[in-house]
Enzyme design. Structure first.
Site, PDB file in Angstrom:
ATOM      1  N   LYS A  33      34.647  82.208  32.936  1.00  0.00           N
ATOM      2  CA  LYS A  33      34.877  82.994  34.156  1.00  0.00           C
ATOM      3  C   LYS A  33      36.191  83.750  34.003  1.00  0.00           C
ATOM      4  CE  LYS A  33      36.674  81.456  38.096  1.00  0.00           C
ATOM      5  NZ  LYS A  33      37.656  82.485  38.569  1.00  0.00           N
ATOM      6  N   LYS A  62      34.782  89.490  43.308  1.00  0.00           N
ATOM      7  CA  LYS A  62      34.848  89.339  44.775  1.00  0.00           C
ATOM      8  C   LYS A  62      34.840  90.713  45.456  1.00  0.00           C
ATOM      9  CE  LYS A  62      37.378  84.931  44.672  1.00  0.00           C
ATOM     10  NZ  LYS A  62      37.539  84.745  43.202  1.00  0.00           N
ATOM     11  N   ILE A  66      33.154  99.849  50.211  1.00  0.00           N
ATOM     12  CA  ILE A  66      32.003 100.635  50.649  1.00  0.00           C
ATOM     13  C   ILE A  66      30.893 100.530  49.597  1.00  0.00           C
ATOM     14  CG2 ILE A  66      33.429 102.199  52.008  1.00  0.00           C
ATOM     15  CD1 ILE A  66      33.080 104.267  49.748  1.00  0.00           C
ATOM     16  N   ARG A 209      41.881  74.511  35.445  1.00  0.00           N
ATOM     17  CA  ARG A 209      43.040  73.785  34.917  1.00  0.00           C
ATOM     18  C   ARG A 209      42.645  72.466  34.275  1.00  0.00           C
ATOM     19  NH1 ARG A 209      44.473  75.538  40.093  1.00  0.00           N
ATOM     20  NH2 ARG A 209      46.098  77.151  40.156  1.00  0.00           N
TER      21      ARG A 209
END
Length: 234
Positions: A33, A62, A66, A209
């Protein structure tokens, strides 16, 4: 269980730091990721290289803009070679649908709707004017995302079972906020262990982590896999 269901979060300020972890994990890690921290500081080059190497790349953008801007960003993620990209479910059906439509040119790219970030509590939702409890809001947004055509959602492990009960077996459920037994909660308010997340219905988990800050990242990932592999697929 497919090891590609475990994303290692490369939350670093530079490609050099992220690449050092990728090198140490080698063939043990199939999926990564990459979020706003690394993308903002270093751009998409590492994501593109990982995709060329055959890794699954989850671009956690995220998106909340528009429709035209969201669609353009999704297409950019597809050109990089990403396998997943996130859009905010709170952006609404039209924006999510624009993301889904933009992804159609990239068969491997899945559009995943972020419901409620894992640091948010009931009290914080109330302070921004949302009367619903977190778990109810997550299910509401997940239902909206599926109606808009999204391939799945991002939610904490705490809500995975409710989403699965509401939406059935088909949608992907990606769960950050997953912690190994030795970890603290860090920035996440709603957490669980990897086995618990998969039992609740998650299709993918994100470990950060727990792996990347470990003294031996490869050993930490192998330990996480052992826990995950103990969970029968449902």
């Amino acid at each position: 269980m497919d090891s590609g269901r475990v994303f290692v979060a490369l939350d670093f300020d530079s490609n050099a730091e992220a690449e050092a972890i990728v090198d140490r994990l080698g063939d043990n890690a199939r999926a990564y990721k990459i979020g706003l921290q690394l993308l903002t500081s270093a751009g998409p080059d590492l994501a593109a290289r990982l995709a060329v190497q055959g890794k699954d790349v989850f671009l956690d953008l995220k998106l909340f803009e528009i429709p035209a801007s969201v669609a353009a960003a999704v297409r950019a993620a597809g050109r990089v070679g990403a396998s997943m990209v996130t859009v905010h479910a709170m952006a609404g059906p039209r924006i999510m649908a624009a993301a889904v439509e933009a992804a159609t040119d990239f068969p491997r790219l899945k559009v995943i709707a972020l419901t409620v970030v894992t640091s948010v509590t009931d009290d914080e939702l109330a302070r921004v004017g949302v009367a619903a409890k977190v778990d109810d809001q997550v299910v509401r947004l997940a239902t909206l995302a599926r109606a808009a055509g999204c391939d799945g959602v991002v939610a904490s492990p705490r809500e995975a079972a409710k989403i699965r009960a509401q939406l059935g077996h088909e949608p992907l459920i990606v769960t950050p906020g997953v912690r190994l037994a030795s970890d603290g909660n860090a920035d996440h308010a709603r957490t669980a262990g990897p086995a618990e997340a998969f039992r609740a219905g998650a299709t993918h988990i994100v470990l950060g982590r727990s792996i990347t800050r470990a003294a031996d990242p490869a050993a930490a990932l192998a330990s996480a896999f052992r826990v995950c592999f103990e969970v029968p697929r449902g």
